[in-house]
Write a protein that holds these residues in place. Structure first.
Motif, PDB file in Angstrom:
ATOM      1  N   VAL A 138      16.753  33.490  -0.229  1.00  0.00           N
ATOM      2  CA  VAL A 138      17.046  32.779  -1.469  1.00  0.00           C
ATOM      3  C   VAL A 138      18.528  32.945  -1.797  1.00  0.00           C
ATOM      4  CG1 VAL A 138      14.711  33.097  -2.395  1.00  0.00           C
ATOM      5  CG2 VAL A 138      16.484  34.742  -2.945  1.00  0.00           C
ATOM      6  N   SER A 139      18.953  32.212  -2.796  1.00  0.00           N
ATOM      7  CA  SER A 139      20.326  32.309  -3.277  1.00  0.00           C
ATOM      8  C   SER A 139      20.339  32.966  -4.647  1.00  0.00           C
ATOM      9  CB  SER A 139      20.946  30.911  -3.379  1.00  0.00           C
ATOM     10  OG  SER A 139      22.227  31.002  -3.976  1.00  0.00           O
ATOM     11  N   THR A 140      21.404  33.698  -4.939  1.00  0.00           N
ATOM     12  CA  THR A 140      21.537  34.283  -6.273  1.00  0.00           C
ATOM     13  C   THR A 140      21.953  33.234  -7.300  1.00  0.00           C
ATOM     14  OG1 THR A 140      23.784  35.036  -5.787  1.00  0.00           O
ATOM     15  CG2 THR A 140      22.000  36.630  -5.468  1.00  0.00           C
ATOM     16  N   LEU A 141      22.033  31.960  -6.893  1.00  0.00           N
ATOM     17  CA  LEU A 141      22.239  30.885  -7.866  1.00  0.00           C
ATOM     18  C   LEU A 141      21.125  30.907  -8.900  1.00  0.00           C
ATOM     19  CD1 LEU A 141      23.243  28.006  -5.449  1.00  0.00           C
ATOM     20  CD2 LEU A 141      24.699  28.988  -7.217  1.00  0.00           C
ATOM     21  N   VAL A 179      19.519  36.758   1.736  1.00  0.00           N
ATOM     22  CA  VAL A 179      20.093  36.242   0.491  1.00  0.00           C
ATOM     23  C   VAL A 179      21.424  35.543   0.762  1.00  0.00           C
ATOM     24  CG1 VAL A 179      21.294  38.417  -0.066  1.00  0.00           C
ATOM     25  CG2 VAL A 179      20.627  36.860  -1.908  1.00  0.00           C
ATOM     26  N   GLN A 180      21.660  34.505  -0.010  1.00  0.00           N
ATOM     27  CA  GLN A 180      22.973  33.868  -0.072  1.00  0.00           C
ATOM     28  C   GLN A 180      23.528  34.262  -1.438  1.00  0.00           C
ATOM     29  OE1 GLN A 180      23.191  29.672  -1.010  1.00  0.00           O
ATOM     30  NE2 GLN A 180      24.937  29.423   0.344  1.00  0.00           N
ATOM     31  N   LEU A 181      24.719  34.823  -1.463  1.00  0.00           N
ATOM     32  CA  LEU A 181      25.314  35.284  -2.714  1.00  0.00           C
ATOM     33  C   LEU A 181      26.176  34.207  -3.348  1.00  0.00           C
ATOM     34  CD1 LEU A 181      26.471  38.858  -1.669  1.00  0.00           C
ATOM     35  CD2 LEU A 181      24.420  38.231  -2.978  1.00  0.00           C
ATOM     36  N   ARG A 182      25.956  33.984  -4.628  1.00  0.00           N
ATOM     37  CA  ARG A 182      26.837  33.103  -5.388  1.00  0.00           C
ATOM     38  C   ARG A 182      28.092  33.902  -5.714  1.00  0.00           C
ATOM     39  NH1 ARG A 182      27.749  32.029 -11.126  1.00  0.00           N
ATOM     40  NH2 ARG A 182      28.679  29.957 -11.272  1.00  0.00           N
ATOM     41  N   LEU A 232      27.688  32.840   1.672  1.00  0.00           N
ATOM     42  CA  LEU A 232      28.313  32.924   0.358  1.00  0.00           C
ATOM     43  C   LEU A 232      28.374  31.524  -0.247  1.00  0.00           C
ATOM     44  CD1 LEU A 232      31.343  35.137   1.402  1.00  0.00           C
ATOM     45  CD2 LEU A 232      29.185  35.911   0.419  1.00  0.00           C
ATOM     46  N   ALA A 233      27.931  31.403  -1.465  1.00  0.00           N
ATOM     47  CA  ALA A 233      28.073  30.143  -2.200  1.00  0.00           C
ATOM     48  C   ALA A 233      29.309  30.332  -3.070  1.00  0.00           C
ATOM     49  CB  ALA A 233      26.844  29.876  -3.050  1.00  0.00           C
TER      50      ALA A 233
END
Length: 99
Positions: free
Chosen positions: A5-8, A30-33, A66-67
């Motif tokens: 998931v993303s931290t968005l 995880v994808q980090l915002r 990374l987002a």
């Protein structure tokens, strides 16, 4: 299969809490915002980036990417701007899409 998931979806949540939340739901990646108002942003020092990576690893999470909102070019003058490469290097060359 890896579920990530993303931290968005959890703005401002500290990384240890992100790790606990994702573990409860059996998420392993995880994808980090990355933004100025987030725990992770392109202005982090090398030691802060290392600490963030260690927090993810201790939670058993794989960093997918990374987002980020980094501006790579100002347009008219064409000068390049960057801030993502140190994070990518620290995160073992993860993906960093730019929008």
């Amino acid at each position: 299969m890896i579920f990530g998931v993303s931290t968005l979806g959890c703005p401002g949540l500290p990384l240890p809490e992100v790790g606990a939340l994702l573990r409860r739901h059996r998420v392993s990646a995880v994808q980090l915002r990355c933004a100025a108002d987030e725990p992770v942003h392109v202005g982090l020092s090398p030691s802060a980036r290392r600490r963030a990576r260690e927090q993810l690893e201790s939670a058993g999470l794989t960093l997918l990417g990374l987002a980020t909102y980094v501006q790579l070019s100002s347009g008219a003058d064409g000068r390049r701007r960057t801030g993502v490469p140190p994070w990518c290097r620290d995160a073992a060359a993860c993906r960093a899409p730019r929008f």
